[in-house]
Design a protein around this motif. Sequence first.
Motif, PDB file in Angstrom:
ATOM      1  N   MET A  89      12.005   8.773   0.638  1.00  0.00           N
ATOM      2  CA  MET A  89      12.286   7.613   1.589  1.00  0.00           C
ATOM      3  C   MET A  89      10.864   7.071   2.043  1.00  0.00           C
ATOM      4  O   MET A  89      10.643   5.922   2.083  1.00  0.00           O
ATOM      5  CB  MET A  89      13.137   8.206   2.669  1.00  0.00           C
ATOM      6  CG  MET A  89      14.306   8.432   2.403  1.00  0.00           C
ATOM      7  SD  MET A  89      15.361   8.885   3.963  1.00  0.00           S
ATOM      8  CE  MET A  89      16.309  10.219   3.064  1.00  0.00           C
ATOM      9  N   THR A  90       9.947   7.827   2.150  1.00  0.00           N
ATOM     10  CA  THR A  90       8.635   7.339   2.652  1.00  0.00           C
ATOM     11  C   THR A  90       7.893   6.421   1.480  1.00  0.00           C
ATOM     12  O   THR A  90       7.262   5.406   1.875  1.00  0.00           O
ATOM     13  CB  THR A  90       7.650   8.496   3.107  1.00  0.00           C
ATOM     14  OG1 THR A  90       7.013   9.372   1.796  1.00  0.00           O
ATOM     15  CG2 THR A  90       8.021   9.352   4.110  1.00  0.00           C
ATOM     16  N   ARG A  91       8.057   6.800   0.294  1.00  0.00           N
ATOM     17  CA  ARG A  91       7.415   6.045  -0.802  1.00  0.00           C
ATOM     18  C   ARG A  91       8.349   4.734  -0.868  1.00  0.00           C
ATOM     19  O   ARG A  91       7.784   3.717  -1.258  1.00  0.00           O
ATOM     20  CB  ARG A  91       7.563   6.847  -1.943  1.00  0.00           C
ATOM     21  CG  ARG A  91       6.478   8.095  -1.856  1.00  0.00           C
ATOM     22  CD  ARG A  91       5.955   8.618  -3.027  1.00  0.00           C
ATOM     23  NE  ARG A  91       5.386   9.803  -2.852  1.00  0.00           N
ATOM     24  CZ  ARG A  91       4.193   9.747  -2.148  1.00  0.00           C
ATOM     25  NH1 ARG A  91       3.322   8.872  -1.815  1.00  0.00           N
ATOM     26  NH2 ARG A  91       3.582  11.058  -1.892  1.00  0.00           N
ATOM     27  N   SER A  92       9.684   4.794  -0.885  1.00  0.00           N
ATOM     28  CA  SER A  92      10.343   3.636  -1.087  1.00  0.00           C
ATOM     29  C   SER A  92      10.450   2.739   0.124  1.00  0.00           C
ATOM     30  O   SER A  92      10.818   1.498  -0.122  1.00  0.00           O
ATOM     31  CB  SER A  92      12.030   3.901  -1.369  1.00  0.00           C
ATOM     32  OG  SER A  92      12.535   4.499  -0.382  1.00  0.00           O
ATOM     33  N   GLY A  93      10.400   3.184   1.161  1.00  0.00           N
ATOM     34  CA  GLY A  93      10.552   2.429   2.567  1.00  0.00           C
ATOM     35  C   GLY A  93      11.954   2.167   3.108  1.00  0.00           C
ATOM     36  O   GLY A  93      12.064   1.374   4.010  1.00  0.00           O
ATOM     37  N   ASP A  94      12.734   2.876   2.253  1.00  0.00           N
ATOM     38  CA  ASP A  94      14.279   2.755   2.738  1.00  0.00           C
ATOM     39  C   ASP A  94      14.663   3.821   3.889  1.00  0.00           C
ATOM     40  O   ASP A  94      14.726   5.059   3.174  1.00  0.00           O
ATOM     41  CB  ASP A  94      15.084   2.760   1.504  1.00  0.00           C
ATOM     42  CG  ASP A  94      14.953   1.617   0.656  1.00  0.00           C
ATOM     43  OD1 ASP A  94      14.697   0.548   1.158  1.00  0.00           O
ATOM     44  OD2 ASP A  94      15.115   1.694  -0.452  1.00  0.00           O
ATOM     45  N   PHE A  95      14.868   3.609   4.961  1.00  0.00           N
ATOM     46  CA  PHE A  95      15.098   4.708   5.896  1.00  0.00           C
ATOM     47  C   PHE A  95      16.462   4.124   6.539  1.00  0.00           C
ATOM     48  O   PHE A  95      16.727   3.301   7.238  1.00  0.00           O
ATOM     49  CB  PHE A  95      14.165   4.667   7.076  1.00  0.00           C
ATOM     50  CG  PHE A  95      12.778   4.948   6.447  1.00  0.00           C
ATOM     51  CD1 PHE A  95      11.712   3.947   6.476  1.00  0.00           C
ATOM     52  CD2 PHE A  95      12.468   6.186   6.283  1.00  0.00           C
ATOM     53  CE1 PHE A  95      10.583   4.463   5.795  1.00  0.00           C
ATOM     54  CE2 PHE A  95      11.168   6.486   5.697  1.00  0.00           C
ATOM     55  CZ  PHE A  95      10.020   5.637   5.608  1.00  0.00           C
ATOM     56  N   VAL A  96      17.421   5.238   6.520  1.00  0.00           N
ATOM     57  CA  VAL A  96      18.753   5.175   7.019  1.00  0.00           C
ATOM     58  C   VAL A  96      18.750   6.424   8.053  1.00  0.00           C
ATOM     59  O   VAL A  96      18.536   7.404   7.727  1.00  0.00           O
ATOM     60  CB  VAL A  96      19.701   5.316   5.907  1.00  0.00           C
ATOM     61  CG1 VAL A  96      21.272   5.364   6.618  1.00  0.00           C
ATOM     62  CG2 VAL A  96      19.693   4.157   4.926  1.00  0.00           C
ATOM     63  N   ALA A  97      18.929   6.121   9.373  1.00  0.00           N
ATOM     64  CA  ALA A  97      18.977   6.995  10.473  1.00  0.00           C
ATOM     65  C   ALA A  97      19.856   8.338  10.087  1.00  0.00           C
ATOM     66  O   ALA A  97      19.386   9.397  10.312  1.00  0.00           O
ATOM     67  CB  ALA A  97      19.248   6.651  11.638  1.00  0.00           C
ATOM     68  N   ALA A 102       0.953  -1.167  -0.087  1.00  0.00           N
ATOM     69  CA  ALA A 102      -0.002   0.012   0.141  1.00  0.00           C
ATOM     70  C   ALA A 102       0.865   1.229   0.095  1.00  0.00           C
ATOM     71  O   ALA A 102       0.563   2.399  -0.712  1.00  0.00           O
ATOM     72  CB  ALA A 102      -0.919   0.036   1.123  1.00  0.00           C
ATOM     73  N   ALA A 103       2.034   1.546   0.714  1.00  0.00           N
ATOM     74  CA  ALA A 103       3.057   2.349   0.620  1.00  0.00           C
ATOM     75  C   ALA A 103       3.488   2.517  -0.451  1.00  0.00           C
ATOM     76  O   ALA A 103       3.578   3.621  -1.053  1.00  0.00           O
ATOM     77  CB  ALA A 103       3.944   2.048   1.649  1.00  0.00           C
TER      78      ALA A 103
END
Length: 124
Positions: free
Chosen positions: A52-60, A3-4
């Motif tokens: 980042m919110t659309r891909s789901g890849d989050f690096v702090a 869904a994201a």
Amino acid sequence: MTAAARGGACADPRIAGLRTAVDRLRRDLGGHPAPLADREIADRELDALDRMTRSGDFVAAELRQSLLLIVASIGSVSALAFGVAQLRDALEMFGVSRYDRDEPYLFRQRPPVSPPVAWPPGHR
């Protein structure tokens, strides 16, 4: 496809919160009438957070860097303060703390000061 990825409702409240904060700050920034010298930097970093919110890849480290650049570029504009605070709160849900002790650019609390030593009697 999740869904994201489709841009629909998101099951992760952190992503939904970040997406809401990015959209809010983008709207506030777009509606701000005064010219801002670093508006392009804030726009670029908001675009990066949106990707980042659309891909789901989050690096702090990347989240922290984007927050730092946004705050440095528009953080002093009082009309945008609520949106910046909302973004900061959303990023904290990903573990990006404004109080991270390992980052050199954050202010550190000074150690407690010991009480003053009493002067010897009769000293002037």
